[in-house]
Design an enzyme around this catalytic site. Structure first.
Site, PDB file in Angstrom:
ATOM      1  N   GLU A 389       0.846  -1.160   0.124  1.00 15.58           N
ATOM      2  CA  GLU A 389       0.026  -0.212  -0.009  1.00 15.58           C
ATOM      3  C   GLU A 389       0.825   1.250  -0.144  1.00 15.58           C
ATOM      4  O   GLU A 389       1.762   1.256   0.629  1.00 15.58           O
ATOM      5  CB  GLU A 389      -0.793   0.074   1.343  1.00 15.58           C
ATOM      6  N   HIS A 475      -2.495  -5.326  11.179  1.00 15.96           N
ATOM      7  CA  HIS A 475      -3.552  -6.517  10.646  1.00 15.96           C
ATOM      8  C   HIS A 475      -3.324  -7.664  11.298  1.00 15.96           C
ATOM      9  O   HIS A 475      -3.082  -8.830  10.828  1.00 15.96           O
ATOM     10  CB  HIS A 475      -3.407  -6.689   9.292  1.00 15.96           C
ATOM     11  N   ASN A 513      -5.350  -5.949   2.643  1.00 13.54           N
ATOM     12  CA  ASN A 513      -6.132  -5.224   4.001  1.00 13.54           C
ATOM     13  C   ASN A 513      -7.107  -5.840   4.113  1.00 13.54           C
ATOM     14  O   ASN A 513      -7.901  -6.349   3.195  1.00 13.54           O
ATOM     15  CB  ASN A 513      -6.225  -3.845   3.525  1.00 13.54           C
TER      16      ASN A 513
HETATM   17  P1  FAE Z   1     -11.997  -5.018  15.432  1.00 12.11           P
HETATM   18  O1  FAE Z   1     -12.316  -4.165  14.293  1.00 12.11           O
HETATM   19  O2  FAE Z   1     -10.675  -4.911  16.068  1.00 12.11           O
HETATM   20  O3  FAE Z   1     -12.991  -5.038  16.690  1.00 12.11           O
HETATM   21  C1  FAE Z   1     -13.205  -5.641  17.651  1.00 12.11           C
HETATM   22  C2  FAE Z   1     -13.904  -4.879  18.872  1.00 12.11           C
HETATM   23  O4  FAE Z   1     -13.897  -5.679  19.931  1.00 12.11           O
HETATM   24  C3  FAE Z   1     -13.220  -3.602  19.275  1.00 12.11           C
HETATM   25  O5  FAE Z   1     -13.905  -2.315  19.167  1.00 12.11           O
HETATM   26  C4  FAE Z   1     -12.737  -3.763  20.634  1.00 12.11           C
HETATM   27  O6  FAE Z   1     -12.618  -2.648  21.677  1.00 12.11           O
HETATM   28  C5  FAE Z   1     -13.564  -4.644  21.145  1.00 12.11           C
HETATM   29  N1  FAE Z   1     -13.242  -5.782  22.222  1.00 12.11           N
HETATM   30  C6  FAE Z   1     -12.097  -6.313  22.264  1.00 12.11           C
HETATM   31  N2  FAE Z   1     -11.884  -7.347  23.322  1.00 12.11           N
HETATM   32  C7  FAE Z   1     -13.087  -7.081  24.043  1.00 12.11           C
HETATM   33  C8  FAE Z   1     -13.670  -7.408  25.322  1.00 12.11           C
HETATM   34  N3  FAE Z   1     -12.829  -8.452  26.108  1.00 12.11           N
HETATM   35  N4  FAE Z   1     -14.829  -6.834  25.764  1.00 12.11           N
HETATM   36  C9  FAE Z   1     -15.406  -6.096  25.011  1.00 12.11           C
HETATM   37  N5  FAE Z   1     -15.083  -5.510  23.862  1.00 12.11           N
HETATM   38  C10 FAE Z   1     -14.093  -5.975  23.374  1.00 12.11           C
HETATM   39  O7  FAE Z   1     -12.139  -6.530  14.886  1.00 12.11           O
HETATM   40  N6  FAE Z   1      -7.995  -2.870   7.440  1.00 12.11           N
HETATM   41  C11 FAE Z   1      -8.209  -2.742   6.142  1.00 12.11           C
HETATM   42  O8  FAE Z   1      -9.031  -3.654   5.446  1.00 12.11           O
HETATM   43  N7  FAE Z   1      -7.910  -1.563   5.376  1.00 12.11           N
HETATM   44  C12 FAE Z   1      -7.091  -0.502   6.180  1.00 12.11           C
HETATM   45  O9  FAE Z   1      -7.022   0.372   5.402  1.00 12.11           O
HETATM   46  C13 FAE Z   1      -6.663  -0.939   7.260  1.00 12.11           C
HETATM   47  N8  FAE Z   1      -6.070   0.180   7.762  1.00 12.11           N
HETATM   48  C14 FAE Z   1      -5.727  -0.078   9.162  1.00 12.11           C
HETATM   49  C15 FAE Z   1      -5.041   0.944   9.945  1.00 12.11           C
HETATM   50  C16 FAE Z   1      -4.780   0.878  11.192  1.00 12.11           C
HETATM   51  C17 FAE Z   1      -4.112   1.976  11.971  1.00 12.11           C
HETATM   52  C18 FAE Z   1      -5.308  -0.135  12.149  1.00 12.11           C
HETATM   53  C19 FAE Z   1      -4.944  -0.352  13.510  1.00 12.11           C
HETATM   54  C20 FAE Z   1      -5.913  -1.234  11.140  1.00 12.11           C
HETATM   55  C21 FAE Z   1      -6.135  -1.225   9.989  1.00 12.11           C
HETATM   56  N9  FAE Z   1      -6.634  -2.151   9.266  1.00 12.11           N
HETATM   57  C22 FAE Z   1      -7.132  -2.160   7.870  1.00 12.11           C
HETATM   58  C23 FAE Z   1      -7.190  -3.481   9.951  1.00 12.11           C
HETATM   59  C24 FAE Z   1      -8.796  -3.237  10.075  1.00 12.11           C
HETATM   60  O10 FAE Z   1      -8.917  -2.402  10.948  1.00 12.11           O
HETATM   61  C25 FAE Z   1      -8.867  -4.744  11.154  1.00 12.11           C
HETATM   62  O11 FAE Z   1      -8.338  -6.019  10.485  1.00 12.11           O
HETATM   63  C26 FAE Z   1     -10.413  -4.848  11.558  1.00 12.11           C
HETATM   64  O12 FAE Z   1     -10.792  -3.649  12.418  1.00 12.11           O
HETATM   65  C27 FAE Z   1     -10.403  -6.054  12.424  1.00 12.11           C
HETATM   66  O13 FAE Z   1     -11.817  -6.548  12.433  1.00 12.11           O
HETATM   67  P2  FAE Z   1     -12.456  -7.258  13.722  1.00 12.11           P
HETATM   68  O14 FAE Z   1     -13.845  -7.264  13.584  1.00 12.11           O
HETATM   69  O15 FAE Z   1     -11.738  -8.612  13.703  1.00 12.11           O
END
Ligand code: FAE
Length: 536
Positions: A389, A475, A513
């Protein structure tokens, strides 16, 4: 549906204005009703996997409680903004820190990037393990609040290798299109891209790649490019063009609270409790699930504990959160029949970040858009597959730096183990495993540097003078892999009515991503589960 979505948005606004930690259509009233502690379905986490589960359960008429450890992000702070900017971070930036921990630690070796901040449930967390740290979003919307919005489908052949038990054709015909449409994915107008100063940095990196014979490809995004064009024209408040991204975008980005979660709340069947961290899960004799959650106050203190019970439990706490909960449950004997594979198959999606120094005449512009739209695609290179990217580095000045987030095909995987002494999970990822990502990325960027007579930047990633930041990932993937720890639909092995819907299902790498894949897989799981498991 549109009316319900509007109702959901209103509920989010009202909850924020009144400072509720419980969000639902009912909380649009003046008083916060007593919390529900028993619900037919509970969803842990409100990121991509959790949001899809909540919406589809709500639409099916199943009363659902979502438990999210972060806060709701739509109340303006004293400066009138919901989120703070990357250039002037304050306590809203990071999850209970006294200093920011930005991925790019320095400039000209100077510690000018990170700032002292107050402790607060800020939106970005950096979770540290021995040789790897993991960035995750915290709040209603999970990673969608902090990420770059790139919504990319993997190559079907690679998807097929990673998910041998999933019908690839059905994914690309049904679930990827559904995810794209629900998330509001759009693409930059190529003609505008060629002319706007905001993407000068991407055009410069594209030219350098082309000089090395490498192809670039446009990448769709959930940031509203119509809004970005108006930012550039000066008719709306700037967000992508004002350096906002990893600590949240105040405008323009279609985060999950504006898409899936607003619609979920609009069904009237979904409630979201915020600032509640699920600590443990177990099963009662009648087969229902029992959860213990800590209530966190804005200073980080645990101010109480809540017990919940449900018939159907959906884990959407992300690769780290879900894996930790299940590992803890298996190792403490709460859910002893969980599969041995829980905690394994974890990877960084091969993430590694290099920076290159351009020649003085190859400018990147002072006004970089924070939203990436181009990737260098060298995935066909079987010895060193890389999708890089072209990342922004919006410092508000011309710095001649090309930054990249390389997604390498690193085949290394690690496991989590439960550490009884600290009651926490340890990640067995080693520096040698990161070196594999660096080797692959270096193969690509050495070619670019050779073709352009340019060099790496050694001043960006700390005092060690590293050319590649290899100690963090955006990721995190795996830990409860689809078809190993679960069946082919995310049903957890050993327990009925227990599901995983998030990034822990992806076996360590998806080549691009990941959130579009996570969303599409969650849609597929919910279609199957609602058809087969909840009917009786
Ligand atoms: P996630 O979105 O992490 O959600 C998990 C949620 O569960 C969070 O809100 C937590 O606070 C909550 N949680 C965790 N443990 C607990 C608990 N014990 N009790 C209650 N709540 C809890 O999971 N991916 C892309 O495809 N494109 C991009 O451009 C991209 N850029 C990124 C840039 C950054 C800076 C970051 C950090 C990540 C990026 N990602 C990107 C990765 C993407 O955001 C990530 O793969 C997804 O958010 C994961 O989705 P999940 O549903 O697995």
């Amino acid at each position: 549906m549109a009316r319900r979505h509007v109702l959901g948005m209103a509920a989010l606004r009202t909850a924020a204005a009144l400072g509720f930690t419980r969000i639902g259509l009912q909380s649009a009233g003046a008083a916060e009703p007593d919390a529900v502690d028993t619900a037919p379905a509970i969803v842990v986490g409100s990121g991509y996997g959790g949001a899809v589960a909540a919406l589809r359960l709500g639409q099916a008429g199943i009363r659902t409680l979502v438990l999210e450890m972060g806060r709701l992000w739509n109340t303006p702070g004293p400066d009138g903004q919901v989120f703070c900017s990357t250039r002037a971070p304050d306590r809203r930036s990071m999850w209970f820190r006294t200093r920011t921990e930005a991925p790019l630690a320095a400039f000209l070796w100077l510690d000018v990037v990170n700032r002292a901040i107050g402790r607060y449930p800020g939106v970005l967390d950096r979770v540290h393990f021995d040789a790897m740290s993991v960035y995750v979003g915290r709040g209603v919307g999970g990673g969608s609040l902090v990420n770059g919005g790139m919504a990319v489908a993997p190559q079907p052949a690679y998807f097929g290798v990673q998910f041998p038990t999933v019908d690839t054709a059905e994914m690309y015909a049904t679930y990827f299109p559904r995810a794209r449409s629900m998330l509001g994915v759009n693409t930059v107008d190529p003609a505008w891209f060629e002319s706007t100063d905001g993407y000068r940095f991407a055009r410069t990196s594209r030219k350098a790649a082309a000089n090395a014979g490498l192809r670039t490809t446009f990448v769709p995004n959930v940031y509203d490019f119509g809004y970005m064009r108006r930012e550039a024209a000066g008719t709306v408040t700037r967000s992508a063009l004002a350096g906002e991204v990893i600590y949240g975008n105040n405008h323009g980005k279609r985060t999950l609270d504006k898409t899936y979660l607003a619609s979920a709340l609009g069904t009237g069947n979904v409630t979201i409790n915020t600032l509640e961290r699920v600590r443990e899960i177990r099963r009662s004799a009648d087969g229902s699930y029992l959860l213990a959650a800590d209530r966190i106050d804005p200073a980080g203190a645990v101010v109480g504990s809540r017990q919940y019970s449900c018939t159907y439990l959906f884990l959407g706490a992300g690769s780290l959160g879900t894996t930790e909960l299940l590992l803890h449950a298996r190792e403490t004997g709460a859910l002893p029949a969980l599969d041995e594979s829980v905690g394994t198959g974890w990877g960084t999606n091969g993430n590694v970040m290099p920076g290159r120094a351009n020649h003085l005449w190859d400018t990147v512009g002072a006004d970089e858009s924070t939203i990436p739209v181009l990737g260098i695609d060298d995935r066909a290179n079987t010895a060193n597959p890389v999708f890089a990217e072209i990342a922004p580095l919006p410092m508000g000045l011309e710095h001649w730096i090309s930054l990249y987030l390389a997604i390498t095909g690193n085949p290394e995987r690690a496991s989590f183990t439960y550490d009884r002494a600290t009651d926490s999970a340890r990640l067995g990822w080693s520096a040698a495993q990161s070196a594999v990502s660096v080797r692959m990325a270096k193969n690509l960027f050495d070619r670019i540097n050779a073709a352009n007579a340019t060099i790496y930047r050694y001043d960006l990633f700390g005092s060690a003078g590293k050319a590649f930041a290899d100690d963090f990932t955006y990721h995190p993937l795996g830990g409860c892999v689809l078809g190993r720890s679960t069946d082919a639909y995310g049903r957890v092995k050993g327990y009925s009515r227990l599901y995983v819907t998030d990034g822990s299902l992806v076996p360590g790498s998806i080549g691009v991503n990941p959130f579009l894949t996570i969303t599409a897989l969650a849609e597929r799981t919910m279609t199957r589960v609602l058809a087969e498991d909840t009917a009786s």
